[in-house]
Design an enzyme around this catalytic site. Structure first.
Site, PDB file in Angstrom:
ATOM      1  N   ASN A   1      40.605  64.392   3.043  1.00 48.82           N
ATOM      2  CA  ASN A   1      39.548  63.750   3.849  1.00 48.82           C
ATOM      3  C   ASN A   1      38.746  62.746   3.031  1.00 48.82           C
ATOM      4  OD1 ASN A   1      38.026  65.396   2.214  1.00 48.82           O
ATOM      5  ND2 ASN A   1      36.958  66.463   3.874  1.00 48.82           N
TER       6      ASN A   1
ATOM      7  N   GLU B   1      31.795  65.998   0.532  1.00 44.92           N
ATOM      8  CA  GLU B   1      32.525  65.766   1.768  1.00 44.92           C
ATOM      9  C   GLU B   1      32.046  64.466   2.428  1.00 44.92           C
ATOM     10  OE1 GLU B   1      35.023  67.561   2.005  1.00 44.92           O
ATOM     11  OE2 GLU B   1      34.678  69.704   2.256  1.00 44.92           O
TER      12      GLU B   1
ATOM     13  N   HIS C   1      37.332  63.281   0.088  1.00 52.31           N
ATOM     14  CA  HIS C   1      36.241  63.808  -0.748  1.00 52.31           C
ATOM     15  C   HIS C   1      36.561  63.651  -2.231  1.00 52.31           C
ATOM     16  CE1 HIS C   1      37.876  68.273  -0.737  1.00 52.31           C
ATOM     17  NE2 HIS C   1      38.425  67.581  -1.710  1.00 52.31           N
TER      18      HIS C   1
ATOM     19  N   ASP D   1      32.926  71.317 -10.001  1.00 51.68           N
ATOM     20  CA  ASP D   1      32.390  72.145  -8.919  1.00 51.68           C
ATOM     21  C   ASP D   1      32.830  73.593  -9.079  1.00 51.68           C
ATOM     22  OD1 ASP D   1      35.090  71.624  -8.407  1.00 51.68           O
ATOM     23  OD2 ASP D   1      34.702  70.410  -6.627  1.00 51.68           O
TER      24      ASP D   1
HETATM   25  P1  PGA Z   1      44.233  69.060  -4.686  1.00 54.91           P
HETATM   26  O1  PGA Z   1      42.772  68.696  -4.243  1.00 54.91           O
HETATM   27  O2  PGA Z   1      44.345  68.660  -6.115  1.00 54.91           O
HETATM   28  O3  PGA Z   1      44.348  70.522  -4.540  1.00 54.91           O
HETATM   29  O4  PGA Z   1      45.147  68.295  -3.796  1.00 54.91           O
HETATM   30  C1  PGA Z   1      42.184  67.512  -4.664  1.00 54.91           C
HETATM   31  C2  PGA Z   1      40.754  67.547  -4.210  1.00 54.91           C
HETATM   32  O5  PGA Z   1      40.480  68.161  -3.183  1.00 54.91           O
HETATM   33  O6  PGA Z   1      39.922  66.940  -4.873  1.00 54.91           O
END
Ligand code: PGA
Length: 237
Positions: free
Chosen positions: A127, A134, A129, A59
């Site tokens: 959350n 999301e 995702h 992304d």
């Molecule tokens: P993070 O995020 O590695 O910064 O904890 C993981 C994600 O949101 O996929």
């Protein structure tokens, strides 16, 4: 499940190393955020360069210049490609410089033309995702522009001067796109991920928890530290 992040990184790295050792021209799917750092560091510590590997990002934020240190292009070049000797032109990140959504179909095509992703490295959001899919995202979703939830923006605000600087939208591979990778290496660290990890691995397969989609994939390795695994109730080898 192992005790600390560097051990988790080493376990996850062995799956990636297996691929790169057997195919120096492998196509790797790469994640950003803090989660994949220990894997990239373990790979770099082998002291080997990978000049023919191709990498595709999950992304990219919309409305951020590719040269911005917080763009996922900059992050991947800094934390992944340079330490591993992967040329910048082999690091594919959705272009979001003009109208974000115009580039989604091209990005999907470039993954297909490269032969698809052999191993996809994935983190999990607090959350639930995966990439920027999301809660509520369809499991058939393809690369597209999405609005980020407030929780995701808050989680990611640690990289920005303030939450108001965190982009509100992003271009992300869809869950359907991600599930086409031939193998998934899913990583999570810390108690903040424990609820999302338990829901993803032990809860129902539901679009409320995008990471639960990994239960439908035939070849997944999940690498967790003890804190991220602390809400699991069943035994997982
Ligand atoms: P993070 O995020 O590695 O910064 O904890 C993981 C994600 O949101 O996929």
């Amino acid at each position: 499940m192992v005790a600390d992040t560097s051990e988790v990184g080493a376990v996850a790295e062995s799956a990636v190393w297996e691929l790169l050792r057997s195919n120096p021209e492998a196509v790797l799917g790469v994640a950003t955020g803090s989660t994949p750092g220990p894997l990239y560091q373990a790979l770099a510590s082998r002291g080997k360069k990978f000049p023919t590997v191709q990498a595709f990002a999950l992304d990219e934020y919309c409305g951020i210049d590719a040269s911005d240190p917080n763009s996922y292009r900059s992050t991947l070049l800094r934390e992944f490609a340079r330490p591993l000797g992967i040329p910048a032109e082999h690091v594919h990140v959705p272009s979001t410089s003009n109208d974000c959504k115009d580039n989604a179909a091209d990005y999907e095509s470039s993954i297909s033309e490269a032969g698809g992703i052999a191993v996809q490295i994935l983190g999990v959001g607090t959350n639930g995702h995966i990439a920027f899919n999301e809660p509520g995202s369809s499991f058939e979703s393809r690369t597209r522009v999405v609005e980020l939830t407030e929780r995701t923006r808050r989680d990611n605000s640690r990289y920005f001067p303030s939450i108001s600087d965190v982009p509100r939208s992003a271009l992300t591979q869809g869950i359907g796109t991600i599930l086409e990778a031939r193998k998934l290496v899913v990583m999570a660290f810390g108690v903040g991920k424990a609820a999302a990890v338990a829901a993803a691995l032990e809860g129902p397969v539901t679009t409320d928890v995008p990471a639960s989609a990994i239960q439908t994939h035939p070849d997944v390795i999940v690498c967790l530290d003890l804190a991220a695994a602390s809400s699991l109730t069943r035994s997982h080898r």
